[in-house]
Design a protein around this motif. Structure first.
Motif, PDB file in Angstrom:
ATOM      1  N   GLU A 119      -6.242 -12.406   6.780  1.00 23.11           N
ATOM      2  CA  GLU A 119      -7.444 -13.234   6.877  1.00 23.11           C
ATOM      3  C   GLU A 119      -8.166 -13.337   5.540  1.00 23.11           C
ATOM      4  OE1 GLU A 119     -11.880 -12.828   8.898  1.00 23.11           O
ATOM      5  OE2 GLU A 119     -10.160 -11.989   9.961  1.00 23.11           O
ATOM      6  N   TRP A 120      -8.149 -12.261   4.752  1.00 22.79           N
ATOM      7  CA  TRP A 120      -8.934 -12.219   3.522  1.00 22.79           C
ATOM      8  C   TRP A 120      -8.117 -12.509   2.265  1.00 22.79           C
ATOM      9  CZ3 TRP A 120      -9.120  -8.569   7.405  1.00 22.79           C
ATOM     10  CH2 TRP A 120     -10.300  -8.521   8.158  1.00 22.79           C
ATOM     11  N   PHE A 121      -6.848 -12.165   2.269  1.00 22.31           N
ATOM     12  CA  PHE A 121      -5.990 -12.329   1.093  1.00 22.31           C
ATOM     13  C   PHE A 121      -4.535 -12.294   1.544  1.00 22.31           C
ATOM     14  CE2 PHE A 121      -7.400  -7.909   1.517  1.00 22.31           C
ATOM     15  CZ  PHE A 121      -6.198  -7.300   1.806  1.00 22.31           C
ATOM     16  N   ASP A 122      -3.652 -12.773   0.672  1.00 28.81           N
ATOM     17  CA  ASP A 122      -2.218 -12.755   0.966  1.00 28.81           C
ATOM     18  C   ASP A 122      -1.595 -11.449   0.488  1.00 28.81           C
ATOM     19  OD1 ASP A 122      -2.217 -15.320   2.050  1.00 28.81           O
ATOM     20  OD2 ASP A 122      -2.007 -16.247   0.077  1.00 28.81           O
ATOM     21  N   PHE A 123      -0.568 -11.012   1.172  1.00 29.56           N
ATOM     22  CA  PHE A 123       0.259  -9.901   0.706  1.00 29.56           C
ATOM     23  C   PHE A 123       1.673 -10.122   1.217  1.00 29.56           C
ATOM     24  CE2 PHE A 123      -1.449  -8.544   4.809  1.00 29.56           C
ATOM     25  CZ  PHE A 123      -0.329  -8.025   5.460  1.00 29.56           C
ATOM     26  N   LEU A 124       2.613  -9.426   0.631  1.00 24.26           N
ATOM     27  CA  LEU A 124       4.019  -9.555   1.011  1.00 24.26           C
ATOM     28  C   LEU A 124       4.356  -8.480   2.038  1.00 24.26           C
ATOM     29  CD1 LEU A 124       5.675 -10.169  -2.498  1.00 24.26           C
ATOM     30  CD2 LEU A 124       4.911 -11.852  -0.791  1.00 24.26           C
ATOM     31  N   PRO A 125       4.540  -8.835   3.298  1.00 23.80           N
ATOM     32  CA  PRO A 125       4.893  -7.833   4.310  1.00 23.80           C
ATOM     33  C   PRO A 125       6.173  -7.086   3.953  1.00 23.80           C
ATOM     34  CG  PRO A 125       4.262  -9.887   5.352  1.00 23.80           C
ATOM     35  CD  PRO A 125       4.394 -10.181   3.889  1.00 23.80           C
ATOM     36  N   THR A 126       7.108  -7.787   3.338  1.00 23.49           N
ATOM     37  CA  THR A 126       8.344  -7.152   2.869  1.00 23.49           C
ATOM     38  C   THR A 126       8.353  -7.202   1.357  1.00 23.49           C
ATOM     39  OG1 THR A 126       9.534  -7.865   4.849  1.00 23.49           O
ATOM     40  CG2 THR A 126      10.850  -7.179   2.955  1.00 23.49           C
ATOM     41  N   ALA A 127       8.347  -6.036   0.715  1.00 19.61           N
ATOM     42  CA  ALA A 127       8.300  -5.953  -0.739  1.00 19.61           C
ATOM     43  C   ALA A 127       9.347  -4.955  -1.218  1.00 19.61           C
ATOM     44  CB  ALA A 127       6.912  -5.517  -1.204  1.00 19.61           C
ATOM     45  N   GLU A 128       9.932  -5.255  -2.347  1.00 15.91           N
ATOM     46  CA  GLU A 128      10.998  -4.409  -2.883  1.00 15.91           C
ATOM     47  C   GLU A 128      10.492  -2.991  -3.145  1.00 15.91           C
ATOM     48  OE1 GLU A 128      14.208  -4.328  -6.591  1.00 15.91           O
ATOM     49  OE2 GLU A 128      12.811  -6.012  -6.364  1.00 15.91           O
ATOM     50  N   GLY A 129      11.234  -2.015  -2.647  1.00 15.97           N
ATOM     51  CA  GLY A 129      10.901  -0.618  -2.874  1.00 15.97           C
ATOM     52  C   GLY A 129       9.876  -0.041  -1.916  1.00 15.97           C
ATOM     53  N   LEU A 130       9.343  -0.876  -1.008  1.00 11.53           N
ATOM     54  CA  LEU A 130       8.336  -0.412  -0.064  1.00 11.53           C
ATOM     55  C   LEU A 130       8.782  -0.693   1.364  1.00 11.53           C
ATOM     56  CD1 LEU A 130       5.091  -1.755  -1.791  1.00 11.53           C
ATOM     57  CD2 LEU A 130       6.032   0.554  -1.940  1.00 11.53           C
TER      58      LEU A 130
END
Length: 378
Positions: A119-130
């Protein structure tokens, strides 16, 4: 020799809250602070977050009751921006059990899917190394406060009720004499019925100087700060549980950090070698961070006061009549201080804390096979 009913070691937010509530009960209270002014240790260097999203009843209620007090205190500058936990698949089931407990205690916490979490900002649900993020939880009553303002207001109230604060006064030694304690400081001797150890990162050393073994050690933590952002976007304090990376708005800037596992000890200064591994996981999940600039001069460091299980030690010290601990908060002191002040007043004035069950946080737990298993430690 000056005599007090209670002599508190440490004039940070915990010691200040305790001083106010003890003086409120009519006790003669003195505070010893080795620094030139109060609130310059962990209190003044806190990231200032307050949250109820814990997994143990005692921790949830310590924070919840404290937030209610801060909400009514103008000096606290309480701002409910919320806490957003991004939860990976491996932690999802256990994290939801924590939410069930929080909600059963009347604490407002919401479960959100990936779309709601963005809702507030974008992020990558799937990220390399995480680990992939499965969902999120949001605490609308969580937020930020002014720890320095809270501490100074508690001290003002305590002084109004007769408490005395001794700054630039180092605790040197203490020994029981009859039914009381004789305390030696850099400013002379004191006599007191109770010693309350609220010395933060120095609580373990204070115990050693009194011949007591109190498992609290300092651990350095870094808080990195960006340069001013032209169009700041207010959003929750956000924690990526897959990496320990966190960030939140600070006026027109962003502050961020990551839980580090360095050895305990009094190590001073910024550890800039920790910036690269912090940014590595932060950028992987939040690529837009790359557009921000770091302000090294605005970044800072401070101490956590850590215990073996990363939970505070509250209450009377077994085998040492008249010695009481309120220390070892492991980064949660600001958000729990208000309620701790009330409970320590009960522990000393009434003989036992009774507004909340603090048995899971008493010193005796370290001798038990099953210890407190708080999972939401950041």
């Amino acid at each position: 020799m000056i005599r007090y009913d209670v002599l508190i070691v440490g004039a940070g937010i915990i010691g200040a809250a305790c001083a106010y509530r003890l003086a409120e009960r009519g006790l003669k209270v003195g505070l010893l602070e080795q620094a030139p002014t109060p609130a310059v240790g962990s209190t003044g260097k806190s990231a200032a977050g307050v949250r109820v999203q814990f997994t143990e009843t005692t921790n949830i209620l310590l924070s919840w009751h404290s937030i209610q007090e801060y909400r009514a205190m103008p000096e606290a500058a309480y701002r409910p921006i919320g806490y957003l936990f991004l939860v990976p698949d491996s932690l999802w089931e256990s994290h939801l059990k924590g939410v069930e407990l929080q909600q059963s205690l009347g604490v407002p916490v919401e479960v959100r899917g990936l779309e709601g979490a963005q809702e507030w900002f974008d992020f990558l649900p799937t990220a390399e190394g995480l680990e992939p993020i499965l969902g999120a939880t949001f605490g609308p009553a969580d937020g930020i406060v002014d720890p320095h303002g809270i501490c100074m207001e508690y001290l003002r109230r305590a002084r109004t009720l007769g408490a005395k604060v001794y700054t630039e006064t180092e605790f040197l030694a203490a020994e029981p004499v009859g039914l009381e304690w004789r305390v030696e400081t850099s400013r002379g001797s004191f006599q007191t019925s109770f010693v309350l150890n609220a010395a933060g990162a120095w609580a373990g050393e204070v115990g050693r100087r009194a011949g007591l073994s109190i498992p609290v050690e300092p651990a350095r933590r870094m808080v990195f700060c960006t340069a001013p952002i032209p169009y700041p976007n207010w959003h929750p304090l956000t924690i990526d549980l897959s990496s320990g990376f966190w960030f939140r708005p600070e006026h027109d800037r962003l502050i961020f950090g990551r839980s580090n596992l360095e050895d305990v000890g009094f190590q001073e200064g910024m550890d800039w070698s920790w910036l690269e591994p912090t940014l590595a996981v932060g950028l992987a999940r939040f690529p837009w961070l790359e557009r921000l600039q770091l302000d090294q001069k605005a970044s800072w460091w401070g101490y956590y006061e850590v215990t073996p299980d990363h939970n505070p030690i509250l209450g009377r010290m077994p085998g040492a009549e008249g010695w009481v601990n309120a220390c070892g908060f492991s980064g949660h002191g600001v958000q729990q201080a208000a309620m701790v002040g009330r409970l320590m007043a009960e522990e000393i004035a009434d003989g036992r804390a009774h507004s909340l069950d603090i048995n899971p946080l008493r010193y005796e737990r370290f001798a038990l096979t099953r210890k407190l298993a708080e999972k939401n430690i950041v």
